[in-house]
Design a protein around this motif. Sequence first.
Motif, PDB file in Angstrom:
ATOM      1  N   THR A 115      -4.730  11.216  -1.799  1.00 25.03           N
ATOM      2  CA  THR A 115      -5.305  12.526  -0.781  1.00 25.03           C
ATOM      3  C   THR A 115      -5.716  13.666  -1.292  1.00 25.03           C
ATOM      4  O   THR A 115      -5.022  14.792  -0.899  1.00 25.03           O
ATOM      5  N   PRO A 116      -6.467  13.718  -2.246  1.00 23.53           N
ATOM      6  CA  PRO A 116      -6.833  15.094  -3.124  1.00 23.53           C
ATOM      7  C   PRO A 116      -7.339  15.914  -2.166  1.00 23.53           C
ATOM      8  O   PRO A 116      -8.152  15.576  -1.169  1.00 23.53           O
ATOM      9  N   GLY A 117      -6.859  17.243  -2.264  1.00 25.66           N
ATOM     10  CA  GLY A 117      -7.609  18.349  -1.277  1.00 25.66           C
ATOM     11  C   GLY A 117      -6.246  18.834  -0.314  1.00 25.66           C
ATOM     12  O   GLY A 117      -6.266  19.991   0.239  1.00 25.66           O
ATOM     13  N   PHE A 118      -5.391  17.816  -0.285  1.00 27.45           N
ATOM     14  CA  PHE A 118      -4.322  18.190   0.823  1.00 27.45           C
ATOM     15  C   PHE A 118      -3.414  19.529   0.309  1.00 27.45           C
ATOM     16  O   PHE A 118      -2.985  19.579  -0.805  1.00 27.45           O
ATOM     17  N   GLY A 119      -3.547  20.551   1.280  1.00 35.04           N
ATOM     18  CA  GLY A 119      -3.013  21.592   0.792  1.00 35.04           C
ATOM     19  C   GLY A 119      -3.632  22.720  -0.094  1.00 35.04           C
ATOM     20  O   GLY A 119      -2.981  23.896  -0.399  1.00 35.04           O
ATOM     21  N   ASP A 120      -4.769  22.531  -0.527  1.00 26.97           N
ATOM     22  CA  ASP A 120      -5.253  23.215  -1.397  1.00 26.97           C
ATOM     23  C   ASP A 120      -6.359  24.285  -0.923  1.00 26.97           C
ATOM     24  O   ASP A 120      -6.970  24.992  -1.668  1.00 26.97           O
ATOM     25  N   PHE A 121      -6.483  24.338   0.392  1.00 29.35           N
ATOM     26  CA  PHE A 121      -7.526  25.359   0.914  1.00 29.35           C
ATOM     27  C   PHE A 121      -6.757  26.456   1.437  1.00 29.35           C
ATOM     28  O   PHE A 121      -5.827  26.759   1.719  1.00 29.35           O
ATOM     29  N   VAL A 122      -7.806  27.525   2.014  1.00 24.17           N
ATOM     30  CA  VAL A 122      -7.364  28.568   2.418  1.00 24.17           C
ATOM     31  C   VAL A 122      -6.698  28.459   3.693  1.00 24.17           C
ATOM     32  O   VAL A 122      -5.567  29.094   4.166  1.00 24.17           O
ATOM     33  N   ASN A 123      -7.335  27.454   4.604  1.00 18.81           N
ATOM     34  CA  ASN A 123      -6.882  27.118   5.709  1.00 18.81           C
ATOM     35  C   ASN A 123      -6.517  25.695   5.805  1.00 18.81           C
ATOM     36  O   ASN A 123      -7.312  24.804   5.779  1.00 18.81           O
ATOM     37  N   ASN A 124      -5.278  25.436   5.729  1.00 19.06           N
ATOM     38  CA  ASN A 124      -4.595  24.113   5.569  1.00 19.06           C
ATOM     39  C   ASN A 124      -4.137  23.572   6.915  1.00 19.06           C
ATOM     40  O   ASN A 124      -3.364  22.314   7.176  1.00 19.06           O
ATOM     41  N   VAL A 126       0.763  -1.318   0.143  1.00 20.42           N
ATOM     42  CA  VAL A 126      -0.041  -0.022   0.201  1.00 20.42           C
ATOM     43  C   VAL A 126       0.883   1.218  -0.182  1.00 20.42           C
ATOM     44  O   VAL A 126       1.740   1.434   1.024  1.00 20.42           O
ATOM     45  N   ALA A 127       0.736   2.224  -1.126  1.00 24.98           N
ATOM     46  CA  ALA A 127       1.758   3.300  -1.018  1.00 24.98           C
ATOM     47  C   ALA A 127       0.683   4.321  -1.125  1.00 24.98           C
ATOM     48  O   ALA A 127      -0.499   4.443  -1.948  1.00 24.98           O
ATOM     49  N   MET A 128       0.930   5.344  -0.258  1.00 23.57           N
ATOM     50  CA  MET A 128       0.155   6.741  -0.185  1.00 23.57           C
ATOM     51  C   MET A 128       0.935   7.861  -0.853  1.00 23.57           C
ATOM     52  O   MET A 128       2.012   7.892  -0.715  1.00 23.57           O
ATOM     53  N   VAL A 129       0.116   8.624  -1.619  1.00 22.16           N
ATOM     54  CA  VAL A 129       0.743   9.788  -2.170  1.00 22.16           C
ATOM     55  C   VAL A 129       0.134  10.972  -1.683  1.00 22.16           C
ATOM     56  O   VAL A 129      -1.087  11.028  -1.590  1.00 22.16           O
ATOM     57  N   VAL A 130       0.838  11.995  -1.150  1.00 25.64           N
ATOM     58  CA  VAL A 130       0.340  13.189  -0.444  1.00 25.64           C
ATOM     59  C   VAL A 130       1.331  14.696  -1.086  1.00 25.64           C
ATOM     60  O   VAL A 130       2.309  14.288  -1.339  1.00 25.64           O
ATOM     61  N   GLY A 131       0.520  15.487  -1.454  1.00 25.95           N
ATOM     62  CA  GLY A 131       1.039  16.490  -1.932  1.00 25.95           C
ATOM     63  C   GLY A 131      -0.112  17.413  -2.710  1.00 25.95           C
ATOM     64  O   GLY A 131      -1.163  17.025  -2.804  1.00 25.95           O
ATOM     65  N   GLU A 132       0.338  18.856  -2.758  1.00 28.91           N
ATOM     66  CA  GLU A 132      -0.766  19.899  -3.251  1.00 28.91           C
ATOM     67  C   GLU A 132      -1.350  19.273  -4.658  1.00 28.91           C
ATOM     68  O   GLU A 132      -0.580  18.432  -5.734  1.00 28.91           O
ATOM     69  N   SER A 133      -2.265  19.675  -5.129  1.00 30.91           N
ATOM     70  CA  SER A 133      -3.080  19.110  -6.434  1.00 30.91           C
ATOM     71  C   SER A 133      -1.916  19.663  -7.506  1.00 30.91           C
ATOM     72  O   SER A 133      -1.498  20.800  -7.378  1.00 30.91           O
ATOM     73  N   GLY A 134      -1.867  18.885  -8.702  1.00 27.87           N
ATOM     74  CA  GLY A 134      -1.009  19.296  -9.749  1.00 27.87           C
ATOM     75  C   GLY A 134       0.430  19.093  -9.757  1.00 27.87           C
ATOM     76  O   GLY A 134       1.295  19.411 -10.440  1.00 27.87           O
ATOM     77  N   LEU A 135       1.070  18.556  -8.518  1.00 28.30           N
ATOM     78  CA  LEU A 135       2.180  18.470  -8.517  1.00 28.30           C
ATOM     79  C   LEU A 135       2.789  16.888  -9.234  1.00 28.30           C
ATOM     80  O   LEU A 135       3.948  16.597  -9.187  1.00 28.30           O
ATOM     81  N   GLY A 136       1.779  16.177  -9.841  1.00 26.72           N
ATOM     82  CA  GLY A 136       2.234  15.100 -10.452  1.00 26.72           C
ATOM     83  C   GLY A 136       2.131  13.701  -9.651  1.00 26.72           C
ATOM     84  O   GLY A 136       2.837  12.907 -10.232  1.00 26.72           O
TER      85      GLY A 136
END
Length: 297
Positions: A89-98, A26-36
């Motif tokens: 984890t879509p949405g990570f770092g994408d909000f006004v308040n993260n 099981v691999a998880m990916v985390v990071g802002e949208s659009g980082l690939g």
Amino acid sequence: LASWVGFSNLPNQVHRKSVRRGFQFVAMVVGESGLGKSTLINTLFETKLYQPKNIPTPGEDRGKTVQIESISAEIEENGVRLNLTVVDTPGFGDFVNNDESWKPIVDNIEARFDAYLEQENRVNRLKVVDNRVHACIYFIQPTGHSLKPIDIEFMRRLHTKVNLIPVIAKADTMTNDEISLFKQRILADITQHGIRIFQPPQYENEDEETIQENEEIISKVPFAVVGSDSLVSSPDGRQVRGRAYPWGVIEVDNEDHCDFVKLRQMLVRTHMEELREHTNDVLYENYRTDKLKAMGV
Ligand code: GDP
Ligand code: MG
């Protein structure tokens, strides 16, 4: 062998342990949208696990929290079956308040530990499914500055729960000099904040070749990666996985161009079993012990 992903080396990684049932990873990916993130997963496992989705237009409601999405695929290579799950984890770092972006992710990792613990406590333990997260690839925006508060907060919250593998996203947007400076700054931040990232362990009784291989991997951390799911023509006419620019082609599989090969080597070809073992023996074990203590057992 162009289309060898490398997990068929797992039987060598686990020596004599049973391979009949196949492996779970099981691999998880985390990071802002659009980082690939989705592109890199496809590039790593040579799958089309992720199909291009409609990109939400600005202002479109994407919800207000981090989502957890998991996709599984059974892939086979040289007769070795890998049951791969990717947790996105879509949405990570994408909000006004993260401020609390890390929270749903910690909750998800712990829920997976709990599910495993529950299976261990069952009388019939024949069919234990290991859905614990074995590696978390954390995508750092290629800013060239240093880690952002959200990066530090995430890694601080997660490093005792999961094997953290930080990568510099879209490294083709930076020059080699920028990358080496950025790496130094990232590593300095990681050290300063007492964050433990996953590194191949150095055992004393290993052979020269393995020691050197591990040193080379360690020297590339945090891996500067480039992902691509399409082929482009290199200047000498080869069809390569890469990204074409007016000034030339960046090849994903060329170690002189980026660290993709080293990342894949560690994650899939040489240290997949190590990642699973560390998850079980250290990260899960600590979680379990704390939990039982809290319950007064
Ligand atoms: P995600 O939102 O993190 O899953 O990002 P995607 O994988 O969907 O990629 C977002 C966009 O960036 C797409 O247009 C990709 O083609 C592009 N992209 C993905 N990886 C790279 C990379 O390594 N370098 C560059 N320059 N672009 C990339
Ligand atoms: Mg994606």
